[in-house]
Design an enzyme around this catalytic site. Structure first.
Site, mmCIF file in Angstrom:
data_model
loop_
_atom_site.group_PDB
_atom_site.id
_atom_site.type_symbol
_atom_site.label_atom_id
_atom_site.label_comp_id
_atom_site.label_asym_id
_atom_site.label_seq_id
_atom_site.Cartn_x
_atom_site.Cartn_y
_atom_site.Cartn_z
ATOM 1 N N ASP A 128 0.844 -1.211 0.000
ATOM 2 C CA ASP A 128 0.000 0.000 0.000
ATOM 3 C C ASP A 128 0.866 1.242 0.000
ATOM 4 O O ASP A 128 1.240 1.707 1.071
ATOM 5 C CB ASP A 128 -0.923 -0.034 1.228
ATOM 6 C CG ASP A 128 -1.842 1.166 1.288
ATOM 7 O OD1 ASP A 128 -1.992 1.868 0.272
ATOM 8 O OD2 ASP A 128 -2.411 1.405 2.377
ATOM 9 N N GLU B 262 -2.719 10.503 -0.420
ATOM 10 C CA GLU B 262 -3.953 9.702 -0.475
ATOM 11 C C GLU B 262 -4.363 9.286 0.919
ATOM 12 O O GLU B 262 -5.543 9.263 1.268
ATOM 13 C CB GLU B 262 -3.736 8.463 -1.362
ATOM 14 C CG GLU B 262 -5.005 7.655 -1.633
ATOM 15 C CD GLU B 262 -5.251 6.508 -0.641
ATOM 16 O OE1 GLU B 262 -6.287 5.830 -0.781
ATOM 17 O OE2 GLU B 262 -4.413 6.288 0.269
HETATM 18 N N1 TRP Z 1 -7.023 3.265 -0.300
HETATM 19 C C1 TRP Z 1 -6.880 2.513 0.905
HETATM 20 C C2 TRP Z 1 -5.566 2.886 1.509
HETATM 21 O O1 TRP Z 1 -4.701 3.329 0.805
HETATM 22 C C3 TRP Z 1 -6.919 1.021 0.691
HETATM 23 C C4 TRP Z 1 -8.257 0.545 0.308
HETATM 24 C C5 TRP Z 1 -9.233 0.161 1.153
HETATM 25 C C6 TRP Z 1 -8.769 0.421 -0.998
HETATM 26 N N2 TRP Z 1 -10.330 -0.206 0.434
HETATM 27 C C7 TRP Z 1 -10.084 -0.048 -0.858
HETATM 28 C C8 TRP Z 1 -8.238 0.661 -2.253
HETATM 29 C C9 TRP Z 1 -10.869 -0.286 -1.970
HETATM 30 C C10 TRP Z 1 -9.044 0.416 -3.360
HETATM 31 C C11 TRP Z 1 -10.336 -0.034 -3.225
HETATM 32 O O2 TRP Z 1 -5.421 2.780 2.670
HETATM 33 ZN ZN ZN Z 2 -3.319 2.952 2.740
#
Ligand code: TRP
Ligand code: ZN
Ligand code: CA
Length: 438
Positions: free
Chosen positions: A137, A171
């Protein structure tokens, strides 16, 4: 070179086969055929994607253990990605914004060409949380999108659509960078984006294969890729709107993407069809210090990286510009054993305007019992030789491969020749066919 008895027997068999083919195939040259091919999406090398992840890990290690917004590890990550894209011919720009009192950065990279009024964009967030290096991530999405962009450059792709790539900052603080990018685009520029593909967490260690349930064409494209592998997918449900596609979707832009799971638990049914461990999170190191290079499932990362290229090629490059016409000679030409003379197989090219391209492609199909014996040149109509292959100790047999030749200083029309010389005794074979594509 030493030859085993079985290799000698194989050689003898090949001579017999070659002789048979020579006796039964027409002596005259096969007529050149013009062929056009749709562009095939490349196989993204997993090793390249993992090399980027190793760099992100090193950057985190050298900068207090993370690559978070406002920290040195984030800027170092942006600089790394930007340098790769600049070297590959992209037009890059850094967009700065402020969040929580610190400067944030988005990196935008445009591939020159394509329809400026129809932009296909692919992106991923490049920041980690402060508690760890953020390799799944979202080093995973960032590295795979980077490698897909580099594959566009390697292919010299001339897509119908204009291709743009984005790496988002902050993000993890609430989609700050991607919101900033979308909100700062004039309405006319937003209208030009035909689709946005998002990749956030695509190498989870206990992976699922989730496709965003959004724009039907984008969704179907990813489903088609996975159907081709025979791998079932599910609709992504771990929080719609939790990544950088959300601001694009809010602006009315068609979106889609892939996801291999965060802190939700893999069910027994999911483990049944995808493997891995049921009752365990897709990513037990989500937002933790253990989200390191060890926290990646290579198979999932490899498949998802290839899926990105598949989607970009199919959604962005529907009408192929290259390659140009092909000409082929399928007549067999015997290659005498060393110290025999070099042999050639000619192809007469006509109807191609101007010079050959820098990406002139030569497909070679040679039946042989020890291909390391062979020295191969492409001979242009004016006699210039382009070395395709030197001799080596490669003991494998047949040579079925393609070469890219920068023949841009050669007039295309005329007689091109494939010249083959055997430089080591005992093993033999013949030119089965070869093809030149402009
Ligand atoms: N964007 C989230 C993060 O960076 C991770 C995440 C949780 C996610 N649920 C998601 C990414 C659904 C894509 C789709 O912590
Ligand atoms: Zn994340
Ligand atoms: Ca030989």
């Amino acid at each position: 070179m030493s030859l085993s008895v079985s290799r000698r027997l194989a050689a003898a068999t090949a001579i017999a086969v070659a002789g048979l083919l020579a006796a039964t195939s027409p002596a005259a040259l096969a007529a050149p055929t013009a062929v056009t091919a749709a562009p095939t999406p490349p196989d993204i090398p997993l090793a390249n994607v993992k090399a980027h992840l190793a760099q992100f890990q090193t950057i985190a290690t050298n900068n207090g253990g993370n690559r978070a917004h406002g920290r040195a590890g984030y800027k170092a990550s942006i600089d790394y990605v930007k340098a790769k894209l600049d070297a590959a011919g992209f037009t890059t720009s850094l967009q700065t914004f402020t969040s929580s009192g610190a400067t944030g950065y988005n990196l935008i990279a445009d591939w020159p060409g394509g329809d400026p009024n129809s932009v296909l964009m692919s992106g991923s967030h490049l920041d980690s949380v402060t508690s760890g290096p953020g390799i799944n991530d979202n080093g995973s999405g960032s590295a795979a999108v980077l490698e897909a962009a580099l594959a566009v450059s390697r292919a010299g792709l001339q897509p119908t659509k204009h291709l743009r790539f984005g790496w988002w900052g902050a993000e993890e603080l609430g989609l700050v960078g991607s919101k900033y990018y979308v909100n700062s685009l004039p309405a006319a520029e937003k209208a030009k984006i035909s689709g946005y593909l998002n990749f956030d967490m695509i190498g989870s260690p206990n992976p699922g294969y989730f496709v965003y349930d959004d724009d039907p064409t984008i969704e179907q494209t990813f489903k088609n890729y996975y159907a081709g592998l025979g791998i079932p997918t599910e609709i992504e449900t771990e929080g719609d709107g939790r990544s950088d596609h959300a601001p694009f979707k809010s602006a009315g832009i068609p979106v889609g993407g892939l996801f291999s799971g965060a802190d939700y638990t893999k069910t027994a049914a999911q483990a049944q069809k995808w493997g891995g461990t049921s009752g365990q999170a897709f990513d037990r190191c989500y937002h933790s210090s253990c989200d390191t290079t060890a926290n990646i499932n290579d198979t999932a990362l490899d498949r998802n990286a290839d899926a990105i290229a598949y989607a970009i090629w199919n959604l962005g490059a529907a009408t192929p510009v290259p390659p140009g016409p092909s000409f082929e000679n399928t007549a067999d030409v015997n290659i005498p054993d060393s110290p025999g003379a070099a042999v050639t197989s000619p192809i007469t090219v006509s109807g191609v305007a101007g010079n050959a391209p820098a990406t002139t492609k030569v497909d070679v199909n040679i039946v042989h019992t020890y291909r390391g014996d062979l020295v191969i040149d492409l001979i242009a109509p004016d006699g210039t030789a382009y070395r395709l292959k030197n001799s080596s100790s490669d003991s494998a047999d047949n040579l079925v491969t393609s070469y890219t030749v920068n023949a841009s200083s050669e007039v295309a029309n005329g007689v091109w020749k494939l010249q083959v010389k055997d430089v080591a005794a005992q093993d033999v074979g013949y030119i089965n066919s070869w093809k030149i594509t402009f």
